[in-house]
Design an enzyme around this catalytic site. Structure first.
Site, PDB file in Angstrom:
ATOM      1  N   ASP A   1       0.811  -1.220   0.000  1.00  0.00           N
ATOM      2  CA  ASP A   1       0.000   0.000   0.000  1.00  0.00           C
ATOM      3  C   ASP A   1       0.842   1.267   0.000  1.00  0.00           C
ATOM      4  O   ASP A   1       0.328   2.346  -0.263  1.00  0.00           O
ATOM      5  CB  ASP A   1      -0.902   0.029   1.249  1.00  0.00           C
ATOM      6  CG  ASP A   1      -2.192  -0.742   1.046  1.00  0.00           C
ATOM      7  OD1 ASP A   1      -2.738  -0.696  -0.068  1.00  0.00           O
ATOM      8  OD2 ASP A   1      -2.652  -1.386   2.009  1.00  0.00           O
ATOM      9  N   CYS A   2       2.096   1.141   0.337  1.00  0.00           N
ATOM     10  CA  CYS A   2       2.953   2.320   0.472  1.00  0.00           C
ATOM     11  C   CYS A   2       3.797   2.606  -0.753  1.00  0.00           C
ATOM     12  O   CYS A   2       4.556   3.567  -0.757  1.00  0.00           O
ATOM     13  CB  CYS A   2       3.849   2.173   1.691  1.00  0.00           C
ATOM     14  SG  CYS A   2       2.912   2.135   3.217  1.00  0.00           S
TER      15      CYS A   2
END
Lengths: 811, 811
Positions: A483-484
């Site tokens: 997600d990063c």
């Protein structure tokens, strides 16, 4: 250094010092009512939703650490103590906390009094039961006073900690006999209240926090407790609490049992009231009668234990590796169940007021618990699929109460659709239940747009086919599993979401990781098509998969390892050409699991590169070298200090990918090494470094670039639970459900001479013995089923049997 | 019972016991940097925005009450204490907290050591300065150790208390000499950091909370302080703090000054770094040199005091009523300024993370501070008007940083537009500055839709004209002034906004209160039109106003008092026909202020009804009888337990409306009684009942229906500040700016024989003496200006003068 020990017979972890490096918690409840319970009685309770229906108030990140819980104070002369140490922190003569499956027991002794507190959430009732047994172990009569204490949350946990202008004026209670009714907002739109009761007459009560604690008072020394005299306070606004005073007198050797109940009670809207401002107490009284004797409480606990023993009996292993057996038979599966229950909502690191259920998270969680409760897995799959969009993309999160997609975060995480195939494949392999494919399933929760579920899978698969970038690799969108890693956002201002700021979804940035997923789960999609008689579609899918394999080898291989991605500017991410972040873990794991280039040695090479560049004594870091500055074109990953989280932390979630990948290349020793390096039971001895619970996984362990190398964070709710269980049960032990039967394909350390396992599968119980006389790491030399030799390593499914004996010899 | 006393000479409230019933706070800062400071050194600091740029961590509603602040620990042998008592709560030999104008002083003594801590935010610099003077008052040498301590917030206060999954990994600091740099997230998108420094060499430091406090440690006994030895810890994730250790040695009688600075520092984006992961410290060092000696710190404090004395010199009164003088000369105006600075954002009841600036709130606040800083009032008016919609309606709230309307709450509060006229009229009357009417002012912050500001007022006025209901009364929309009277919402489910759920704006529900406002401020609108030469428009407006007056008398009068409203079903609200809520305070106040039916005795009748039905010894309650159950057709007001908040609480905000209304009907004794009953200085003696600060107003005092009758809540940020100052200065003392000059029209208790006042007005200073030889309650018998008799009670404005002497005789 250890702070306790495993009790495998009782399936408990026994904590013997209250001063654990961090609070070590347990989860009580497996249906609608849940309590988080730390080893010092800290924590909180909620009904169904940790944000909207929180019963008791907990303060995250507080001083002292782990403040508030369901506490019992014993005032014995001038000494005041708690069976669980907190909040008085009075040194105990003896202290134990036993975290078991859905229950926790606190054993405290002080000055000749023993207190045994057994906390659990019974099956079928929305309450927590606290059975407290007080024993006079001295040879003198003991007169002392017991005070219970809990602070109520005004239901909405978010509002509770922000809206004081209103909340300080709304608190209301009623007291009837030994039962305290917390009824804030019941007068208006709520039709539920909380109760806190005990099965005996009381000598006093308090319901107003300031009265109980005294002005500027503290939990460690409440005024009422210190003076030994309840004030019978009735809360009006401010902070409602519940406290009972019970005066106790015990002869030498005498014991007394008390049963406390903290419960959630709903009334029908037209049955809310008994009179003006008097709640309808009937359902509360009915709840309390279920636990109004010691015998009833004991029976409820026995029922709970039977439930858990039943669940865990579906898969058990026995080997010379005590820690392996312990993890597989108890803790891996327990953590999988808790993660399924909570998704990512409520832990000591997840405040319970944030995001809902993750699409990707829930699909991965399925991999861990599908064998335990396939019916609930089936429902979960259909719930998830119902939030999917018509083009196959998906809301990244959905709300557990409404089961609707979360519009704040939206879609565009381009790995999401493929996870639906992953979860479904696991379900079908486990159950053989193809009927799920026929379920009529909406898109975006709109029934008018429903199709059969097979069509959902088709659109999931085609979503990747239709979203390819300049190299033919899948477009990454807002992010893939990581997600990063935000290649389309370019956020410059604090407070902006790294995932949803900016264009978010661009035409260039591609993910090699999704390519690996596509190949891996695309094969499952093709298999499902074929089982459904869609041979043409299966072939077409296989063509796409082959093409993707070639694309990865052409454009996704960096010479020694798989690339991670291409960014918006078509620059490589995770390449030797990069200044920082030269190699990432994710594509190594998934491209090898997908067997991309396996026969040509790519997979082995990638595994060797992982070992060379990413290995540490505490696990495999996510990338190297860590990012030392913010790269606006890479996003959140570069926002973390080096060694933490995705920026070169040991992200436990993808360590089992590497372990599984090692089984693909047949390196059993290495698969085992990777498994054990982050496995709780195997690192129990370094609890002072690891700090989180030694019986469950954490999301992350600080990597070698961090000052706190080896320190774990965010324990309990992590996809690591499911993936590790998958790794150890299906790839290391190798007992793997497949579409047409159970495969036995161990890949174990050469030093392990075998094991035996019991596995329930589609209604049949398999007793499997694996022998490894020659120290093989992989390979089945022979297999017999009920004494009959079988070719290969697949046990053909025969539903007419109840018990099957399987013998496997490796070599 | 009192917990301190006023020091009028120093303009301070001196608290002499740390155990105040609730924390009694002060506000440091009047530009961009603010600190809330309680009487025991609790509180927090922020830069511009309490949600987005919070420097230090505070925990609302915590145990113990008022946890966290900027603390100094003195370890003197085995005794550890704080000058402000908290957090050790060690009993002091002497304790004083002096809350002054923008500064607070803590004087603590223990075992021969005196510590005087002076905290203030200097003008022109974004920091809090703490000057600590330590004196050895014993006759022996004293060796002891000083520890400072503050816990940093990770900037976004909302995220700081919810997102632990991320936040526990982001904390970063640097330490250089005696300065601790808190630089969390500076590595990525922030270009600001915090510093905590002291102007001397240090003997140690800590920046990691757990290291400083110890495992499960508490603020009251940090491990580092108890052992007397800093650990020189460097925070990496978790909770960054700042602590200095300074070893002190003082001969008998010797003193030592230390100056600590907590500051906010920004760098330009291209000047962020000095080296890899090393912040650019130059601006921090420049800030610190400003306060690096005792002399510089003392001068900064003197400058601050001069600023405040200058501000408060614009209006002063001298009378035989010491408490009146104290409130008018100091505390009313001080609270007005603080309320202007904060709007409703950050108090001990407003958590600072909620709503932005209120349209209605800010307009009302103007009434209190316009005479102090007319330039900032002018800007505020134009900021507010820029959020208005083209139809005259307005965003109910707007964001202080962006100055844009808050779309979450939107518009539809139908009193809002009229408050813009109220604020503008006050501004013009104070300044005579009609040029504001020509300012080109956008709608909804869209410059392309801008008109002159006069057009904004026109649309504000016409908004009511165009939104009338079945009786010809103004439609109420989502709510009028009483945000909790929601006649168009019908919310049935918890968590729904009472204001914005459901239709919100309906065709039937009407507000008599808005009718009163329309008549009152409509007259101002007409006057402004006339001053601008728009005679026709003025007349047309007056026609509308007359019509509304008649409508109120026809449809808004209940026989003994003004009705409150008509609900969606056209049923009366606030009528003798109602079962509960028969009479409300708001329309009595505003219809009388508007003089509706004055000559026919309606106003006096309404005032008598208020006295008869709503009066209590602690003030006038909002309505009677209180609502005992939830009325879905009335909304939030019925959600509160009786006696709290709008449900029959003493809502301080509208008590001055009644006091003003009493001056309209000429009852000076009663106006005075209403004023004094809720006036802080007049109820100082019952601080144990009132509980909040005895120097400022609170939003609400529990009404007679509440168990805690007389207990106040939500102190400091309330429209009560402005309205009360308006009441006492312009209506009781009667010194009232008008369009063409200053009016002197006192309405005082018969027992007051007069007063003198100094009033700056449009650059002229008026020295006004009022004599009341015959015990009149109202009426000016004669007036002389500079010795010359003048007809009436208006001092004609003459800008050529600097000083004017006025003598008024009542009778």
């Amino acid at each position: 250094m250890k702070f306790g020990h495993f009790d495998d017979v009782n399936k408990e972890y026994v904590i013997t010092s209250p001063r654990t490096p961090l609070p070590w918690i347990n989860y009580l409840g497996c249906e609608d009512f849940f309590s988080l319970k730390s080893n010092t009685c800290g924590g909180y309770s909620f009904y169904k939703d940790a944000k909207l229906l929180r019963l008791t108030r907990y303060r995250y990140n507080n001083v002292p650490l782990d403040s508030n819980g369901l506490y019992y104070f014993i005032k014995d002369g001038d000494t005041v103590w708690n069976p669980g140490w907190m909040p008085t922190k009075t040194e105990l003569d003896d202290y134990k906390c036993r975290h078991g499956l859905g229950y926790s027991v606190f054993e405290g002794k002080k000055n000749g009094i023993s207190a045994v507190l057994t906390d659990f959430v019974p099956m079928g009732t929305a309450c927590e039961v606290n059975k407290l047994t007080l024993t006079n172990e001295s040879d003198e009569k003991k007169d002392f006073t017991l005070f219970s204490y809990v602070e109520f949350c005004l239901w909405n946990a978010m509002d509770d900690m922000t809206n004081f202008q209103r909340n300080f004026s709304t608190g209301e209670v009623e007291i009837h006999g030994s039962t305290i009714y917390h009824k804030t907002e019941y007068r208006e739109r709520r039709n539920h209240y909380a109760i806190f009761s005990v099965n005996t007459d009381i000598d006093g009560f308090d319901t107003d926090r300031d009265s109980f604690l005294g002005a500027y008072g503290e939990n460690r020394a409440p005024e009422v407790v210190m003076t030994g005299k309840a004030k019978n306070s009735v809360a009006s606004g401010w902070a409602p609490v519940g406290s009972h005073q019970i005066n106790i007198s015990l002869a030498p050797g005498e014991s007394r049992d008390l049963v406390f109940v903290l419960g959630y009670v709903e009334n029908k809207k037209d049955e809310k009231w008994e009179g003006l401002n008097k709640v309808n107490r009937k359902p509360a009284e009915a709840m309390l009668t279920k636990f109004d004797t010691t015998e009833k409480a004991d029976q409820a606990l026995a029922d709970l234990k039977a439930y858990w023993n039943g669940l865990l009996s579906h898969f058990t292993v026995s080997s010379s590796e005590e820690k392996l057996d312990r993890m597989v038979n108890i803790w891996h599966q327990y953590q999988c169940m808790v993660t399924f229950n909570m998704s990512r909502s409520a832990s000591y690191f997840e405040s319970g007021i944030g995001r809902g259920m993750g699409f990707r998270d829930s699909c991965q969680d399925l991999l861990g618990f599908v064998h335990l409760i396939p019916d609930r897995a089936r429902q979960r799959i259909l719930d998830i699929a119902s939030t999917q969009f018509e083009d196959g993309s998906a809301y990244h999160q959905y709300q557990p109460l409404t089961k609707k997609g979360n519009a704040d975060i939206g879609s565009g995480f381009n790995d999401d659709p493929l996870w639906l195939i992953a979860g479904t494949a696991a379900y079908i392999k486990e159950t053989g239940d193809y009927s799920i494919l026929d379920e009529i399933t909406p898109y975006d929760n709109d029934a008018s747009k429903a199709t059969d579920f097979m069509e959902h899978l088709r659109r999931s698969f085609n979503y990747t086919v239709n979203h390819l970038g300049p190299h033919g690799l899948p477009l990454i969108g807002r992010a893939d599993w990581n997600d990063c890693l935000n290649l389309n956002c370019f956020s410059e201002e604090p407070g902006e979401s790294f995932q949803t700021f900016g264009p978010s979804e661009g035409p260039n940035a591609e993910s090699v990781f999704i390519a690996g997923m596509f190949v891996k789960y695309g094969k499952d999609y093709a298999a499902i098509c074929r089982h459904r008689g869609l041979e043409e579609e299966a072939k077409e899918a296989e063509k796409q998969i082959e093409k993707m394999e070639q694309t990865v080898l052409d454009a996704g291989w960096d010479g020694e390892w798989y690339l991670r991605a291409y960014d918006h500017y078509k620059h490589k991410v995770g390449s030797k050409e990069c200044e920082e972040g030269k190699i990432f873990i994710e594509p190594q794991g998934f491209c090898v699991i997908a067997e991309i280039g396996l026969k040509d040695g790519y997979c082995l090479k990638a595994m060797e590169s992982v070992e060379k560049h990413l290995d540490t004594k505490y696990g495999i870091v996510l990338l190297q070298p860590c990012y030392t500055r913010y790269h606006v074109e890479l996003g959140e990953i570069t926002s973390y200090p080096g060694g933490y989280k995705e920026n070169a932390g040991i992200f436990c979630h993808n360590n089992p990918w590497i372990s599984i990948a090692e089984t693909v290349v047949g390196r059993g020793n290495r698969a085992w090494q990777v498994y054990t390096r982050t496995c709780p039971a195997y690192i129990e001895d370094i609890s002072e470094i690891h700090r989180t619970e030694p019986y469950v996984y954490s999301q992350m362990i600080a990597g070698k670039d961090a000052p706190n190398f080896g320190e774990a964070k965010n324990s309990w709710l992590t996809g690591t639970a499911a993936w590790t269980f998958l790794d150890v049960s299906q790839y290391i032990l190798g007992i793997r459900p497949d579409y047409d039967g159970l495969v036995v394909d161990p890949c174990i350390p050469a030093s392990l001479d075998g094991f035996s396992a019991k596995r329930d599968f589609r209604g049949v119980t398999y007793h499997i013995t694996v022998k490894n006389p020659n120290g093989a790491e992989k390979g089945v030399a022979s297999m017999t089923v009920d004494g009959t030799p079988v070719e290969g390593n697949m046990i053909p499914f025969d539903g007419s049997k109840k018990e099957v004996q399987v013998e496997v010899v490796m070599g």
